[in-house]
Write an enzyme that holds these catalytic residues in place. Structure first.
Site: not given
Ligand code: KIV
Length: 272
Positions: A52, A90, A189
């Site tokens: 994100s 991520d 999610e």
């Molecule tokens: O990228 C992110 O912030 C996420 C969360 C919303 C779980 O994957």
């Protein structure tokens, strides 16, 4: 030189124990040193360096343009700040979908170069083998099911997933398959609360919900959303715990006025 390393950050074992004892797991995103310090000092369990990042820090319309280099750069900044929380990074779009070999190499970079303790990747059973390989190599994996923003074009938008019975069953099966493959936790999610509750009950690993109701083992939000940094669209599942957009604008406007009028700096801010 001592061979013992100091391990104070929370671990996968800690979050599994929290599920077993019924203690809710708290997770928030952070992308830089300053915010990560604040979250860590406040006692958050897990800091997610989410992709994100693309939306909230880099100004993209989606997470798709985010690169490995972007993610490593920001994960390193977060790691320098964090003493107590677990750090999950991520895996960005196309860093793990192309081949098992590049997936493993890229995942390993987060641990080797950026001092993360785990990676998160979006997707279901199609990634079970990759999750297994990473876990086998010593890289803990957090899975991510339901609305998976990297697949926004395939999903046809950012919509609640698993509303129909057959779609819900696929998400349930994926969760079980990814647990079996070695995932230590799973983000759910934007799925109906009932489905999230059933998955939480069916798994021995923790579920961490975002737009998935109260029955998950933990919750995650994007830090900028929950602090009210954005005065534009906010999804239904976000609760604003502060209104920093307005607070910051108020402070900046006061600063502008005071500088223009010659009221800042005052005597106490100046050196004799
Ligand atoms: O990228 C992110 O912030 C996420 C969360 C919303 C779980 O994957």
């Amino acid at each position: 030189m001592s061979t013992q390393t100091k391990q104070t950050r929370k671990t996968t074992a800690d979050v599994k124990k929290m599920k077993a004892s019924g203690e809710k797991i708290t997770m928030l995103t952070a992308y830089d040193y300053g915010m990560a310090s604040i979250l860590d000092e406040s006692g958050i369990d897990i800091i997610l360096v989410g992709d994100s990042l693309g939306n909230v820090m880099l100004g993209y319309d989606s997470t798709l343009p985010v690169t490995m280099e972007d993610m490593l750069h920001h994960t390193k900044a977060v790691s320098r700040a964090v003493k107590n929380a677990m750090i999950v990074a991520d895996m960005p779009f196309l860093s793990y979908q192309v081949s098992a070999e590049t997936a493993l190499t890229n995942a390993g970079r987060f641990l080797k170069e950026a001092d993360a303790q785990a990676v998160k990747l979006e997707g279901g059973r199609e990634f079970a083998e990759i999750v297994h390989k990473m876990t086998y190599a010593g890289i803990p994996v957090m899975a991510h099911l339901g609305l998976t923003p990297q697949s926004v074009h395939q999903l046809g938008g950012y919509k609640v997933q698993g509303k129909k019975e057959d779609a819900a069953e696929i998400i349930m099966q994926d969760a079980k398959i990814l647990e079996e493959a070695g995932a230590f936790a799973v983000v759910l999610e934007c799925v109906p609360e009932k489905l999230a509750a059933e998955i939480t009950h069916a798994l021995s690993i923790p579920t961490i919900g975002i737009g998935a109701g109260v029955h998950c083992d933990g919750q995650v939000l994007v830090i900028n959303d929950m602090l009210g940094m954005n005065d534009k669209f906010i999804p239904k599942f976000v609760k604003k715990y502060a209104g920093l957009n307005l607070e910051i604008k108020k402070a900046v406007k006061t600063y502008i006025t005071e500088v223009k009028q010659g009221d800042f700096p005052a005597v106490e801010h100046s050196f004799k």
